[in-house]
Design an enzyme around this catalytic site. Sequence first.
Site, PDB file in Angstrom:
ATOM      1  N   ASP A 196       0.851  -1.184   0.000  1.00 51.26           N
ATOM      2  CA  ASP A 196       0.000   0.000   0.000  1.00 51.26           C
ATOM      3  C   ASP A 196       0.887   1.234   0.000  1.00 51.26           C
ATOM      4  O   ASP A 196       1.880   1.304   0.730  1.00 51.26           O
ATOM      5  CB  ASP A 196      -0.897  -0.046   1.250  1.00 51.26           C
ATOM      6  CG  ASP A 196      -1.945   1.044   1.229  1.00 51.26           C
ATOM      7  OD1 ASP A 196      -3.041   0.772   0.705  1.00 51.26           O
ATOM      8  OD2 ASP A 196      -1.657   2.157   1.713  1.00 51.26           O
ATOM      9  N   ILE A 197       0.540   2.217  -0.836  1.00 56.79           N
ATOM     10  CA  ILE A 197       1.335   3.443  -0.896  1.00 56.79           C
ATOM     11  C   ILE A 197       0.986   4.300   0.328  1.00 56.79           C
ATOM     12  O   ILE A 197      -0.189   4.564   0.605  1.00 56.79           O
ATOM     13  CB  ILE A 197       1.054   4.229  -2.193  1.00 56.79           C
ATOM     14  CG1 ILE A 197       1.363   3.335  -3.412  1.00 56.79           C
ATOM     15  CG2 ILE A 197       1.862   5.521  -2.236  1.00 56.79           C
ATOM     16  CD1 ILE A 197       0.997   3.952  -4.744  1.00 56.79           C
ATOM     17  N   GLU A 221      -4.922   2.322  -4.127  1.00 57.79           N
ATOM     18  CA  GLU A 221      -3.463   2.416  -4.082  1.00 57.79           C
ATOM     19  C   GLU A 221      -2.874   1.159  -3.462  1.00 57.79           C
ATOM     20  O   GLU A 221      -1.766   1.156  -2.974  1.00 57.79           O
ATOM     21  CB  GLU A 221      -3.029   3.664  -3.315  1.00 57.79           C
ATOM     22  CG  GLU A 221      -3.242   3.632  -1.797  1.00 57.79           C
ATOM     23  CD  GLU A 221      -4.628   4.098  -1.336  1.00 57.79           C
ATOM     24  OE1 GLU A 221      -5.581   4.020  -2.142  1.00 57.79           O
ATOM     25  OE2 GLU A 221      -4.751   4.519  -0.177  1.00 57.79           O
ATOM     26  N   ASN A 263      -2.716  12.741  -3.365  1.00 64.09           N
ATOM     27  CA  ASN A 263      -3.727  13.145  -4.339  1.00 64.09           C
ATOM     28  C   ASN A 263      -4.302  14.515  -4.023  1.00 64.09           C
ATOM     29  O   ASN A 263      -4.472  15.351  -4.910  1.00 64.09           O
ATOM     30  CB  ASN A 263      -4.869  12.115  -4.356  1.00 64.09           C
ATOM     31  CG  ASN A 263      -4.655  11.050  -5.416  1.00 64.09           C
ATOM     32  OD1 ASN A 263      -3.862  11.250  -6.344  1.00 64.09           O
ATOM     33  ND2 ASN A 263      -5.321   9.930  -5.273  1.00 64.09           N
ATOM     34  N   ASP A 300      -2.015   9.586 -10.468  1.00 66.09           N
ATOM     35  CA  ASP A 300      -1.988   8.504 -11.454  1.00 66.09           C
ATOM     36  C   ASP A 300      -0.567   8.173 -11.873  1.00 66.09           C
ATOM     37  O   ASP A 300      -0.196   7.005 -12.054  1.00 66.09           O
ATOM     38  CB  ASP A 300      -2.803   8.910 -12.699  1.00 66.09           C
ATOM     39  CG  ASP A 300      -4.312   8.874 -12.418  1.00 66.09           C
ATOM     40  OD1 ASP A 300      -4.700   8.367 -11.337  1.00 66.09           O
ATOM     41  OD2 ASP A 300      -5.075   9.352 -13.275  1.00 66.09           O
TER      42      ASP A 300
END
Lengths: 125, 329, 203
Positions: B198-199, B242, B206, B215
């Site tokens: 997971d980021i 994500e 964002n 993106d």
Amino acid sequence: MPPSIKTLLIVDDSRVSRMLIRAFVLASRPQWIIIEAASGAEALEVVGENRVDFCTMDINMPGMLGTDAAEQMISRHPKIRIAIFSGNIQDCQQSRAAALGAVFVAKPVTAKSVAQALEHFESIE
Amino acid sequence: MPPLIIKPDKQALPNDTIWQAIWDNVNLGLILVDQTGRVRQWNDWVAKRSGIPAKSAEGHTLESLFQDELNPPFKSALKNSLTHRLPVVLSNALHRSPLPLFPWPVTERQQTRIQQSIAITPLTGGADEHFCLIQITDTSISIKRERVLKLHSEQLSIDANTDALTGAHNRRYFDERYKIEFNRAQRQGTPLSLLMLDIDFFKDYNDNYGHPAGDKVLIAVVAAIKSQLNRATDVVTRYGGEEFAVILPDCEAPENHAMAEKLRRAVSNLNIPHCKSKITGTVTLSIGITTLECDAKCSADRLLETADTALYEAKHAGRNRVNYLGAAE
Amino acid sequence: MKTLSELHLDALTEVFNIGAGRAASSLSEIVGEEVKLSVPRLQLVQPADINMQTLALNSPRLGAVKQQFSGPFDADAMLLFTEERALEIVRDMMGSHISIEELAEYEQDAMCELGNIILNACLSAMADILKISFQSSLPRYVVDSSDVILRQIIKDTNLSIMLALHIDLTIEKHHTQGNLVFLLNSTSLQELIAHIDHFISGI
């Protein structure tokens, strides 16, 4: 026994085929003696007990293949002349027959195919 | 008043000129041979594709016209059909191009024979006259069409399994593939490792940099992960927003640890600025891992939950790290 | 009404074995090596007894090549294989370089030809031996669930008997079994018997 009287062994699991070969042979060689066998094993028994000059041999029969029976027959009785009758006309079957010194005749049994066998039987003599 | 009935005049049958025109206009090769195997007639289609006008072919056998160019099964088939008066087919599958016929109109390109499918039917022309009609269909086009359709369906199946943005496999693919790999591992008694990635602080990224920039991060992260995986059997999928999942078949605990660490470092080495990250100034990954050991009796769902829990713990422990959790029975 | 005797069956078995020999020779010309094809058993099946067991084909799906022939007597002839076997045969005949997906594309075409070779060889052997001649339709190949194929076989209410020939086919050392069936109505059966009688009495 006069020389023109010969003994022919017909080996075929089909009764109709044996009937046909017998009929065509007797039509032109009425004095011949004809013995029938329905399998390779039976044929080997017959040649062990009788004097046989010629033999027509089917290939596809239950039990022993006709070509195998012919091979054994020739090794025990080299003088018997054999015609292999078969519906299987592929090259490998024909060359197997040639290797045994036999003639290969394509089925169905007809006056023509039987004449081919007779010609082989009586050739060199 | 009685109903008015209009009877059309009886239509005349087409005359010989019309039949000849039909014969020469069908999009099909037609050869009529007589019982001796000689060509009585062939149509324009055959004349153009063989380069031999109908007039020159008449009265000759196909063997003398084409010589060694005829394939032996075709010769046997025609002979059989003439002798036994039974219809014969020669499939394109087994013979490709039995007759030396070439594409028409002629092009500059080197000519290869037309792919053919052939049917030979006996005809009786009254009295004692027998003929065979040889029909030749050009199957080159349908073969090409089949190939195009196959490519299309392959493309469709790729599309259905791919995440359009990142090019990684999608969730649907993961669900299928995971089931397959899990069952295989259990059947063969081989280990299977599962990584959930997971980021970190992606929502904040964002919000701060905008979705188009977000993106780009997703694309870069997938590329970084892919660059570290070197076995064809390893699978990267975009699991959700994500979140990513990596399936490593035949991979035991120590190896998967090393692999997860490589992935974490690869993303951190991208050095993508992330000023809203509360731990570093760059984009980082948290990774949860688990392994289905050879003899474990764990369900597929349970293993997936374990990987998820491992990821959750990695987040709690401060992010930008790898956390391993053994699969519970 | 007459039925087929042992001697009739013997004659027919011989006819079909000669047919099988001819078919094997044509097939070997196509695949470039020896093909073995034999018809070890001929069985008479009453319509009520036609099922998957009598056909010895246990598969949910069957492939069937059909030809209708007419002449001194009429019959529907069908060559039946299980679908998996049909695909294997096509692969053996086309060579193993072909992929499974491609095989399915060619199955229709190749099976039609295979069936045509075997059916024609058997018919022409019968025609030669019984000295008769037949006309025949072009072959058609259908793949369907076994139930549907069986229903097609027995739907003809005039069906009097089914001649089932168990076939052994060996291509490239792969052994396959299939079935060749001839469906005859009672008029055709009587005609067939009359022709065999005529043939046997001529010996």
